[in-house]
Design a protein around this motif. Sequence first.
Motif, PDB file in Angstrom:
ATOM      1  N   ILE B  19       0.841  -1.204   0.000  1.00  0.00           N
ATOM      2  CA  ILE B  19       0.000   0.000   0.000  1.00  0.00           C
ATOM      3  C   ILE B  19       0.873   1.250   0.000  1.00  0.00           C
ATOM      4  CG2 ILE B  19      -1.821   1.237   1.195  1.00  0.00           C
ATOM      5  CD1 ILE B  19      -2.803  -1.314   2.325  1.00  0.00           C
ATOM      6  N   VAL B  20       1.967   1.237   0.798  1.00  0.00           N
ATOM      7  CA  VAL B  20       2.835   2.429   0.852  1.00  0.00           C
ATOM      8  C   VAL B  20       3.503   2.658  -0.505  1.00  0.00           C
ATOM      9  CG1 VAL B  20       4.892   3.382   1.902  1.00  0.00           C
ATOM     10  CG2 VAL B  20       3.200   2.302   3.326  1.00  0.00           C
ATOM     11  N   MET B  21       3.981   1.565  -1.141  1.00  0.00           N
ATOM     12  CA  MET B  21       4.585   1.712  -2.477  1.00  0.00           C
ATOM     13  C   MET B  21       3.561   2.245  -3.474  1.00  0.00           C
ATOM     14  SD  MET B  21       7.680   1.027  -2.286  1.00  0.00           S
ATOM     15  CE  MET B  21       8.062   1.067  -4.019  1.00  0.00           C
ATOM     16  N   ALA B  47      -2.778   3.129   4.878  1.00  0.00           N
ATOM     17  CA  ALA B  47      -1.781   2.158   5.323  1.00  0.00           C
ATOM     18  C   ALA B  47      -1.573   2.265   6.835  1.00  0.00           C
ATOM     19  CB  ALA B  47      -0.464   2.374   4.589  1.00  0.00           C
ATOM     20  N   ILE B  48      -1.506   3.514   7.351  1.00  0.00           N
ATOM     21  CA  ILE B  48      -1.318   3.690   8.793  1.00  0.00           C
ATOM     22  C   ILE B  48      -2.567   3.225   9.537  1.00  0.00           C
ATOM     23  CG2 ILE B  48      -0.660   5.331  10.585  1.00  0.00           C
ATOM     24  CD1 ILE B  48       0.585   7.037   8.453  1.00  0.00           C
ATOM     25  N   VAL B  49      -3.760   3.420   8.927  1.00  0.00           N
ATOM     26  CA  VAL B  49      -4.999   2.945   9.561  1.00  0.00           C
ATOM     27  C   VAL B  49      -4.988   1.426   9.657  1.00  0.00           C
ATOM     28  CG1 VAL B  49      -7.474   2.695   9.187  1.00  0.00           C
ATOM     29  CG2 VAL B  49      -6.435   4.911   9.011  1.00  0.00           C
ATOM     30  N   LEU B  50      -4.459   0.753   8.620  1.00  0.00           N
ATOM     31  CA  LEU B  50      -4.353  -0.715   8.671  1.00  0.00           C
ATOM     32  C   LEU B  50      -3.446  -1.145   9.829  1.00  0.00           C
ATOM     33  CD1 LEU B  50      -5.243  -3.229   7.131  1.00  0.00           C
ATOM     34  CD2 LEU B  50      -3.146  -3.114   5.859  1.00  0.00           C
ATOM     35  N   LEU B  51      -2.347  -0.385  10.023  1.00  0.00           N
ATOM     36  CA  LEU B  51      -1.449  -0.661  11.151  1.00  0.00           C
ATOM     37  C   LEU B  51      -2.173  -0.447  12.482  1.00  0.00           C
ATOM     38  CD1 LEU B  51       1.496  -1.492  10.983  1.00  0.00           C
ATOM     39  CD2 LEU B  51       2.141   0.859  11.358  1.00  0.00           C
ATOM     40  N   LEU B  52      -2.995   0.620  12.547  1.00  0.00           N
ATOM     41  CA  LEU B  52      -3.762   0.887  13.769  1.00  0.00           C
ATOM     42  C   LEU B  52      -4.762  -0.214  14.041  1.00  0.00           C
ATOM     43  CD1 LEU B  52      -4.602   4.687  13.567  1.00  0.00           C
ATOM     44  CD2 LEU B  52      -3.442   3.572  15.414  1.00  0.00           C
ATOM     45  N   ILE B  57      -2.937   1.964  19.320  1.00  0.00           N
ATOM     46  CA  ILE B  57      -2.421   3.331  19.189  1.00  0.00           C
ATOM     47  C   ILE B  57      -1.028   3.449  19.806  1.00  0.00           C
ATOM     48  CG2 ILE B  57      -2.798   5.702  19.933  1.00  0.00           C
ATOM     49  CD1 ILE B  57      -5.697   5.359  19.515  1.00  0.00           C
ATOM     50  N   LYS B  58      -0.810   2.773  20.952  1.00  0.00           N
ATOM     51  CA  LYS B  58       0.481   2.877  21.641  1.00  0.00           C
ATOM     52  C   LYS B  58       1.621   2.334  20.773  1.00  0.00           C
ATOM     53  CE  LYS B  58       2.011   1.455  25.962  1.00  0.00           C
ATOM     54  NZ  LYS B  58       1.760   0.561  27.113  1.00  0.00           N
ATOM     55  N   THR B  59       1.396   1.139  20.164  1.00  0.00           N
ATOM     56  CA  THR B  59       2.438   0.538  19.327  1.00  0.00           C
ATOM     57  C   THR B  59       2.715   1.408  18.105  1.00  0.00           C
ATOM     58  OG1 THR B  59       1.402  -1.522  19.974  1.00  0.00           O
ATOM     59  CG2 THR B  59       3.138  -1.656  18.354  1.00  0.00           C
ATOM     60  N   VAL B  60       1.642   1.914  17.471  1.00  0.00           N
ATOM     61  CA  VAL B  60       1.841   2.723  16.262  1.00  0.00           C
ATOM     62  C   VAL B  60       2.603   4.002  16.591  1.00  0.00           C
ATOM     63  CG1 VAL B  60       0.638   3.981  14.450  1.00  0.00           C
ATOM     64  CG2 VAL B  60      -0.125   1.726  15.100  1.00  0.00           C
ATOM     65  N   LYS B  61       2.333   4.577  17.813  1.00  0.00           N
ATOM     66  CA  LYS B  61       3.079   5.777  18.205  1.00  0.00           C
ATOM     67  C   LYS B  61       4.546   5.465  18.411  1.00  0.00           C
ATOM     68  CE  LYS B  61       0.000   9.241  20.011  1.00  0.00           C
ATOM     69  NZ  LYS B  61      -0.879   9.541  21.137  1.00  0.00           N
ATOM     70  N   LYS B  62       4.826   4.189  18.839  1.00  0.00           N
ATOM     71  CA  LYS B  62       6.231   3.805  19.012  1.00  0.00           C
ATOM     72  C   LYS B  62       6.898   3.610  17.642  1.00  0.00           C
ATOM     73  CE  LYS B  62       6.852   0.829  22.430  1.00  0.00           C
ATOM     74  NZ  LYS B  62       6.857  -0.587  22.889  1.00  0.00           N
ATOM     75  N   ILE B  63       6.143   3.035  16.679  1.00  0.00           N
ATOM     76  CA  ILE B  63       6.718   2.797  15.347  1.00  0.00           C
ATOM     77  C   ILE B  63       6.900   4.115  14.607  1.00  0.00           C
ATOM     78  CG2 ILE B  63       6.334   1.632  13.143  1.00  0.00           C
ATOM     79  CD1 ILE B  63       4.618  -0.376  14.661  1.00  0.00           C
ATOM     80  N   LEU B  64       5.854   4.968  14.644  1.00  0.00           N
ATOM     81  CA  LEU B  64       5.884   6.243  13.919  1.00  0.00           C
ATOM     82  C   LEU B  64       5.779   7.384  14.912  1.00  0.00           C
ATOM     83  CD1 LEU B  64       3.380   5.570  11.014  1.00  0.00           C
ATOM     84  CD2 LEU B  64       5.806   5.916  10.759  1.00  0.00           C
ATOM     85  N   PRO B  65       6.918   7.822  15.490  1.00  0.00           N
ATOM     86  CA  PRO B  65       6.821   8.900  16.484  1.00  0.00           C
ATOM     87  C   PRO B  65       6.651  10.263  15.825  1.00  0.00           C
ATOM     88  CG  PRO B  65       9.076   8.143  16.281  1.00  0.00           C
ATOM     89  CD  PRO B  65       8.285   7.358  15.298  1.00  0.00           C
TER      90      PRO B  65
END
Lengths: 94, 140
Positions: B19-21, B47-52, B57-65
Amino acid sequence: MFETILTVSLLILAISTLAFVYRVVKGPTTPDRVIALDAIGINLIGMTGIISILLDTDAFLSVILLLGVLAFIGTVAFSKFLEKGEIIENDRDQ
Amino acid sequence: MKTNDVIFQTTTKVVLFIIVMFSIFLFFAGHHNPGGGFIGGLMTSSAIVLLLLAYDIKTVKKILPINFLTLTAVGLMIAVLTGVGSFLFGAPFLSHTFDYFELPLLGETELATAVLFDIGVYLVVVGVTMTIIQTIGESE
């Protein structure tokens, strides 16, 4: 001849979409409706492909991938709502 | 009840990069083909919503600060600066230009300053979408 085949297949896809719409309206449980909506999305992808052949253009090819991604994310979000009651969790490990 | 999302999380790890590509492709295709900053930004945020959805939310904030409000402000700043930059050459506000350059790997490439404006649009769309989704997701 080729256009006739394409029009007939477009008609078949339209009829199958109508059948899925019947399942969305009638479906006794919510998962039935979610599956039917997902399949309508996949049918839309097929119709977009056939229409882009009929119009002799490659401008709609990114729409196909886009619809696939959106149908996947939408179905996953709805399934998670049915399973856990919330779509986006604050902290999974609690 | 402890649920296990191992299939969903493994699928997400593969699908996310596709999705990102695809969103980057849509962003750069925008000059000559359908696409552009708006739909590219929407695909990146989906793509970020799929990650969420797969994690929390906590993990995604750690991956994408990333503070997405700052991202919105930076995007607006880039868009305004490309407009102001045309004053340096004595042209009216938001005048854009393009030229052909010989790049080492790509050969003769058309580089347009409209891409810089599109980067601003892209950042604003990602920032606004993610701010809306995270604000709704965080409220208990």
